[in-house]
Enzyme design. Structure first.
Site, mmCIF file in Angstrom:
data_model
loop_
_atom_site.group_PDB
_atom_site.id
_atom_site.type_symbol
_atom_site.label_atom_id
_atom_site.label_comp_id
_atom_site.label_asym_id
_atom_site.label_seq_id
_atom_site.Cartn_x
_atom_site.Cartn_y
_atom_site.Cartn_z
ATOM 1 N N GLU A 235 -25.430 -5.073 -0.699
ATOM 2 C CA GLU A 235 -24.085 -5.288 -0.159
ATOM 3 C C GLU A 235 -22.921 -5.057 -1.119
ATOM 4 O O GLU A 235 -22.229 -5.985 -1.530
ATOM 5 C CB GLU A 235 -23.998 -6.704 0.449
ATOM 6 C CG GLU A 235 -24.962 -6.894 1.603
ATOM 7 C CD GLU A 235 -24.792 -8.216 2.349
ATOM 8 O OE1 GLU A 235 -24.067 -9.094 1.865
ATOM 9 O OE2 GLU A 235 -25.406 -8.359 3.430
ATOM 10 N N GLU B 219 -31.050 -6.392 6.968
ATOM 11 C CA GLU B 219 -30.834 -7.813 7.256
ATOM 12 C C GLU B 219 -30.318 -7.934 8.680
ATOM 13 O O GLU B 219 -29.392 -7.239 9.063
ATOM 14 C CB GLU B 219 -29.768 -8.439 6.326
ATOM 15 C CG GLU B 219 -30.177 -8.535 4.873
ATOM 16 C CD GLU B 219 -29.123 -9.258 4.007
ATOM 17 O OE1 GLU B 219 -28.242 -9.941 4.559
ATOM 18 O OE2 GLU B 219 -29.186 -9.112 2.778
HETATM 19 C C1 LIG Z 1 -26.347 -14.226 5.670
HETATM 20 C C2 LIG Z 1 -26.709 -14.913 4.428
HETATM 21 O O1 LIG Z 1 -27.265 -15.984 4.433
HETATM 22 N N1 LIG Z 1 -26.401 -14.299 3.330
HETATM 23 C C3 LIG Z 1 -26.693 -14.873 2.052
HETATM 24 C C4 LIG Z 1 -27.639 -13.990 1.337
HETATM 25 O O2 LIG Z 1 -27.977 -14.559 0.123
HETATM 26 C C5 LIG Z 1 -26.902 -14.676 -0.751
HETATM 27 C C6 LIG Z 1 -27.412 -15.254 -2.000
HETATM 28 O O3 LIG Z 1 -28.721 -15.095 -2.124
HETATM 29 C C7 LIG Z 1 -25.808 -15.558 -0.147
HETATM 30 O O4 LIG Z 1 -24.688 -15.545 -0.994
HETATM 31 C C8 LIG Z 1 -25.443 -15.021 1.221
HETATM 32 O O5 LIG Z 1 -24.563 -15.906 1.851
#
Ligand SMILES: CC(=O)N[C@H]1CO[C@H](CO)[C@@H](O)[C@@H]1O
Ligand SMILES: *[C@@H]1O[C@H](CO)[C@@H](O)[C@H](O)[C@H]1NC(C)=O
Ligand SMILES: *[C@@H]1O[C@H](CO)[C@@H](O)[C@H](O)[C@H]1NC(C)=O
Ligand SMILES: *[C@@H]1O[C@H](CO)[C@@H](O)[C@H](O)[C@H]1NC(C)=O
Length: 411
Positions: A238, A345
């Site tokens: 991301e 995801e």
């Molecule tokens: C959607 C979600 O839960 N995203 C999380 C993915 O993981 C990172 C850290 O590992 C989080 O910061 C995100 O909020």
């Protein structure tokens, strides 16, 4: 704007044809099943057909009929005119270039599984303490998923722990050993391990701008895993709020470094800006279509949540159709550009609206599996507790609600 068009059509009840992007078919749908001039009703899944610009793309029609015989609402006017999105210009072709990729198979999702999130926990606590700030995935939980047929696991880790000193520096041997044990457990079972530096295009909180250093990082990682063909390299989790050209350059630097290190058999998942969102891909990340790989094994990894702001922080989904609506633009972009994608995801809350939306989303991916190679639920891992999407056996909220549904989509 879109909603007012729809509202107009359904409120009057006299319009004989669906407007741009309107629903035009699906189980229990009673509205118009043909579209206004310039749009064609395209079957997406048993619950949803939509008015898309242009005539029905030949490729889509082929893909659909191979997976279902119920493509009745699809236009039969499959001319040589292809689907065009307004961001696509010169690269639009009428052939089906994606079908030539070995990553995509019609009617089947090649990779389907669960994100494993925990080795990147404790962001800001670097290096942090194993067992306190972070841990590694539970191999017994992964085994449970494998027993259910899942074949892909995305293993998140922190670059700050793997290379603590600088991007060009050496590995922390202990963290590498633990990471490799997780990876080997997965791949020795015949599953795929997606190596996911869960770093958002940043290192110690700063946007990575040194492309050569990023390449150096990937060169070391690729060298380490070069002989394991069931490893997939995910350039970074991301990217966001970054210069669009920089996102391109970092992805290209990773690809070049991986191949130069002799890792030639593995797929490479590239991610885009704006959190790699599928719903904004066709307006944000179109430049990434120009990425090149001598092995031709680039897969565009996108993420998509179904809550109102798309952040994946609410158990409430916008509507039962939101799954399809949020990825359809990406589906069209992939096909028009001859690319293949992967939904790295996705998730929804444990409720019936989300369940229908998730079902629609997965049916859409499957119906378009000439361009979609698979999907991963977010997320498993031993430390998720009562997290709304936890897929950790035996009692994770998402696991208990969604496992029986998701299992059906395993290839
Ligand atoms: C959607 C979600 O839960 N995203 C999380 C993915 O993981 C990172 C850290 O590992 C989080 O910061 C995100 O909020
Ligand atoms: C759709 O129609 C079927 C029968 O054709 C019915 O069993 C089902 O309950 C309907 N679903 C909805 C959401 O109305
Ligand atoms: C690696 O895992 C072992 C337990 O298997 C643990 O003792 C050690 O602290 C871990 N180290 C790191 C850096 O993850
Ligand atoms: C992008 O995709 C969305 C659907 O997600 C669609 O509504 C929109 O028109 C597309 N935009 C472009 C520029 O193709």
């Amino acid at each position: 704007m879109k909603t007012s068009v729809l509202a107009g059509i359904f409120a009057t009840g006299v319009a004989a044809q669906g407007g741009p992007w309107a629903q035009c078919g699906g189980n229990n749908f009673s509205g118009p099943t043909t579209c206004v001039s310039g749009y064609t009703c395209v079957y997406q899944n048993d619950w949803y057909s939509q008015c898309l610009p242009g005539a029905a793309p030949t490729t889509a029609t082929t893909a659909k009929t191979s997976t279902t015989t119920k493509a009745t609402s699809t236009s039969t006017k499959a001319t040589s005119t292809t689907l065009k999105t307004s961001t696509v210009s010169s690269t639009t072709t009428s052939s089906a270039p994606a079908a030539s990729s070995s990553a995509a198979t019609k009617g089947k999702l090649k990779w389907f599984g669960i994100n494993q999130s925990c080795a990147e926990f404790g962001q800001g606590s670097y290096p942090g303490t194993w067992g306190k700030h972070f841990t590694f995935p539970s191999t017994s939980s992964i085994q449970t998923h494998i027993n259910d047929g899942y074949n892909t696991f995305r293993v998140a880790f922190a670059m700050e722990r793997l290379v603590p000193n600088q991007l060009t520096g050496s590995f922390d041997a202990d963290y590498l050993k633990n990471l490799t044990e997780t990876v080997n457990f997965i791949t020795n079972k015949g599953s795929y391990a997606v190596l996911d530096p869960h770093n958002f295009g940043r290192y110690y909180g700063n946007i990575i701008t040194d492309k050569a250093a990023f390449g150096s990082f990937w060169s070391k990682v690729a060298t380490q895993y070069a002989s394991n063909s069931r490893v997939i390299f995910d350039t970074n989790n991301e990217y966001h709020d970054m210069d669009q050209n920089l996102v391109f350059d970092l992805n290209q630097a990773a690809i070049n470094a991986i191949r130069a290190a002799g890792a030639t058999s593995q797929y490479i998942f590239v991610e885009g800006n704006s959190y790699s969102g599928a719903w904004t891909w066709n307006t944000t990340n179109t430049n990434l279509g120009a990425l090149t790989d001598p092995e031709n094994k680039i897969v565009y990894e996108m993420h998509q949540y179904l809550d109102s702001d798309g952040s994946g922080t609410s158990a409430t989904c916008v509507s039962t159709e939101i799954g399809v609506q949020r990825v359809i633009g990406a589906t069209n972009w992939l096909r028009a550009n001859g690319k293949v994608g992967f939904l790295g995801e996705f998730a929804g809350g444990a409720n019936s609206v989300c369940q229908t939306a998730v079902t629609g989303l997965l049916e859409h991916l499957k119906a378009n599996s000439d361009v979609w190679t698979g999907a991963l639920w977010w997320a498993g891992g031993p430390w998720w507790g009562d997290y709304i999407y936890s897929f950790e056996p035996p009692s994770g909220t998402g696991y208990t609600y969604y496992n029986s549904l998701l299992k059906k989509y395993v290839a």
